[in-house]
Design an enzyme around this catalytic site. Structure first.
Site, short mmCIF file in Angstrom:
data_model
loop_
_atom_site.label_atom_id
_atom_site.label_comp_id
_atom_site.label_asym_id
_atom_site.label_seq_id
_atom_site.Cartn_x
_atom_site.Cartn_y
_atom_site.Cartn_z
N SER A 291 0.86 -1.19 0.00
CA SER A 291 0.00 0.00 0.00
C SER A 291 0.90 1.23 0.00
O SER A 291 1.81 1.32 0.82
CB SER A 291 -0.87 0.02 1.25
OG SER A 291 -1.51 -1.22 1.41
N CYS B 284 -7.16 -1.20 7.25
CA CYS B 284 -5.99 -1.70 6.53
C CYS B 284 -5.11 -2.53 7.47
O CYS B 284 -4.86 -2.15 8.61
CB CYS B 284 -5.18 -0.55 5.95
SG CYS B 284 -3.74 -1.14 5.04
N ASP C 288 -8.37 -2.78 2.89
CA ASP C 288 -7.14 -3.07 2.14
C ASP C 288 -6.40 -4.00 3.09
O ASP C 288 -5.66 -3.56 3.95
CB ASP C 288 -6.38 -1.75 1.91
CG ASP C 288 -5.01 -1.97 1.27
OD1 ASP C 288 -4.67 -3.13 0.97
OD2 ASP C 288 -4.28 -0.99 1.09
N TRP D 178 -4.56 -8.00 4.10
CA TRP D 178 -3.78 -9.14 3.60
C TRP D 178 -3.71 -10.18 4.71
O TRP D 178 -3.92 -9.87 5.88
CB TRP D 178 -2.39 -8.69 3.18
CG TRP D 178 -1.65 -7.94 4.24
CD1 TRP D 178 -0.92 -8.46 5.27
CD2 TRP D 178 -1.57 -6.51 4.39
NE1 TRP D 178 -0.39 -7.46 6.03
CE2 TRP D 178 -0.77 -6.25 5.53
CE3 TRP D 178 -2.10 -5.43 3.68
CZ2 TRP D 178 -0.48 -4.96 5.97
CZ3 TRP D 178 -1.80 -4.15 4.12
CH2 TRP D 178 -1.00 -3.92 5.25
#
Length: 606
Positions: free
Chosen positions: A386, A558, A603, A605
């Site tokens: 990012s 995020c 966002d 992961w």
């Protein structure tokens, strides 16, 4: 389709990180074992309107290996196919198909893309000849695929009335050609598209043509602790590259030279031999597994993934080279779906985290020819980060914030993350020579609200802070432009205040100048009871509910998908229940609606 002439099995893949493409290659190779002609195909390179023509071929079948990316989206290469499916009212009568989906249960929209393709093809009149396979990367994707594949082929044989021709474990896809007197200007040295594209750089820059961006800043962010968190800045002056805060920067890492050299030693080869691996199938649009001609050294350094534990098909195909029958048997066993084989693969390969070098070191009887090994290893993939800056404030540089991955495996081997270790060593200027990073931009849906006056709620513990540094810079810039900027609230979390409070000075300064309206920080390990970002959300529930329900706030999450994103979402459900007087079902629907409207973005992961 032209190319599919005489093929009865076409395996289309939607792949972002290469796994879908790998599975597709394995299935098209399988087809040969069943006396059929198979090929793997990238839907981006085909006119999908031709799909209906498959019905004209006897015993034909379209297999779709479809990965889901991000928030239930198609992968980049399957975007056009997805649009076509949505708009098409085509007749796919007589087309046989099956779908294997690749996804991750941690995410909200688990296998959304695979499930959609499976359902939509049937609506368009195609015939599902085998059930949708669901691969979960949060569990064991490889095992899910092997299990599905083992049930799939017998069902196909029955369906088409064919038989497997003897198990031939070494169907080579490529043949080796060594070049002895080649002009070195014709040899790839790490480029991805055109030869020499690293020497003469021409925009536009993308995955096939990355820009070599000089590193201009590389500093350690954390003050203490045993991890290394870093802040990097790369220069994009003159590249015509544009980005928005919230986008991702993709970088192509290179493997550790020590590991590459050891592989050369253990296999007894001269790594600087210039070679090409040429597809034995003349008609295939994939001429080589990686850019050729090149050297073994370049392939193992730039093009092949030598760090991830190898998948079962690699072990199965290499087994024939083990001179000890016991090793051979174990390697074949690990590739089967028999419970003891699965358990062996799980413990020996996955849990012990053995990469190909570790496997060769621990199985001394296994010494495969290096060209076959290079054919089987998957491609080294770009890594996405990012972007931690705003192009309004930093039009000529891109900031990255990442943590260096490093740990010791059960076998006592030190394992280092490929990309983060490589980035960490990108020193700004080595004796006047600039360190560069091959990169390109991947657009994202993670965007600040169109109206600057909308409040923004940002939740980003650890390196999840990255895109919010860009958001904060941008909100500050908008303020300077005299725009009316809404509340800007940040929830950040780390372990210890005096160790890994990332960007502490910048954040405190932004709060002082009123760019951040409220800075909330959770230090999980500075007290007896662990405190995380979701706890701070509950503490501020009245404010949050007003911002969301009355003031049209946009929420951004995020960081880690597995625990944090889920716990944060639950906290929002609870706030909506309590302050909005809703049942859990209503609260869930309320938050889901915010997602659909683009007011709750993630966002994340895993």
């Amino acid at each position: 389709m032209g190319k599919t002439k005489g093929r009865n099995i076409v395996v289309f893949y939607g792949s972002q990180t290469g796994t879908g493409e790998e599975f597709a290659n394995r299935l098209s190779k399988d087809a040969q074992r069943y006396g059929m002609k198979g090929m793997a195909a990238d839907p981006e390179e085909y006119d999908m309107c031709e799909l209906s023509r498959l019905a004209e071929i006897d015993n034909s079948l379209a297999i779709f290996c479809m990965a889901t990316y991000g928030e239930g989206d198609p992968t980049d290469n399957a975007q056009d196919f997805y649009d076509w499916l949505q708009e098409s009212d085509g007749e796919l009568n007589g087309v046989n198909y099956t779908v294997f989906a690749l996804g991750n249960k941690t995410y909200e929209h688990y296998n959304a893309m695979g499930a959609y393709v499976d359902k939509r093809l049937e609506e368009l009149g195609a015939k599902r000849v085998f059930d949708l396979g669901m691969g979960d990367d949060d569990g064991n994707l490889e095992e899910d695929f092997v299990t599905w594949r083992e049930q799939f082929w017998p069902a196909m044989c029955e369906h088409f009335g064919v038989e497997a021709s003897g198990e031939d474990s070494s169907i080579r896809q490529y043949e080796l050609k060594e070049h002895n007197d080649i002009n070195m200007n014709k040899v790839y040295t790490g480029e991805f598209g055109c030869l020499k594209s690293f020497e003469t750089q021409k925009p536009p820059f993308d995955a096939k043509n990355p820009f070599l961006a000089p590193v201009i800043v590389n500093r350690k962010l954390n003050k203490a602790g045993n991890r290394h968190l870093m802040h990097l800045e790369v220069d994009i002056t003159g590249s015509k590259i544009r980005y928005e805060s919230g986008d991702h920067v993709a970088v192509y890492p290179t493997n550790d030279t020590a590991i590459v050299n050891k592989l050369g030693q253990i296999l007894g080869v001269d790594l600087d031999t210039v070679i090409s691996l040429n597809n034995l199938d003349e008609e295939s649009n994939k001429k080589h597994p990686f850019p050729c001609p090149t050297t073994y050294r370049t392939a193992l350094t730039h093009y092949l993934d030598i760090i991830h534990p190898p998948r079962t098909n690699v072990l199965y195909e290499l087994a024939q080279y083990a001179t000890d029958p016991k090793d051979q048997e174990n390697m074949r066993k690990m590739a089967s779906s028999a419970p003891e084989g699965k358990a062996l693969y799980q413990s020996f390969v996955l849990e012990d985290n053995r990469n190909i070098l570790a496997i060769l070191e621990d199985l001394p009887s296994l010494r495969p020819p290096i060209d076959h090994l290079c054919e089987l290893l998957p491609r080294l993939q770009a890594r996405y980060y990012s972007i931690a800056s705003s192009s309004k404030v930093h039009p000529n540089s891109i900031h990255i914030c990442a943590v260096v991955v490093e740990y010791t495996t059960k076998t006592g081997r030190l394992t280092k993350g490929v990309a983060t270790t490589w980035l960490k060593n990108k020193l700004v200027a080595d004796n006047g020579h600039k360190s560069t990073v091959p990169m390109y931009i991947r657009k994202s849906q993670f965007r600040l609200p169109f109206k600057a006056s909308n409040p923004v709620i940002m939740v980003g513990p650890g390196t999840g802070i990255a895109p919010f540094m860009g958001f904060i810079q941008e909100r500050g810039w908008l303020k300077e432009q005299g725009k009316e900027v809404g509340e800007t609230v940040l929830y950040f979390g780390c372990r210890h205040k005096n160790e890994d409070y990332l960007y502490q000075e910048d954040l405190e300064e932004a709060e002082k100048t009123g760019v951040i309206t409220k800075l909330n920080v959770a230090f999980s390990r500075d007290q007896e009871q662990k405190v995380y970002v979701q706890h701070l959300l509950r503490t501020n529930k009245e404010d949050l509910w007003r911002q969301i329900h009355t003031d049209n706030a946009h929420i951004y999450i995020c960081g880690d998908a597995r625990n944090m994103a889920r716990d944060v979402q639950t906290a929002f459900y609870e706030i909506a229940e309590e302050l909005g007087g809703m049942t859990r079902t209503q609260a869930t629907d309320y938050i889901k609606k915010l997602m659909t409207k683009g007011r709750y973005s993630q966002d994340v992961w895993s």
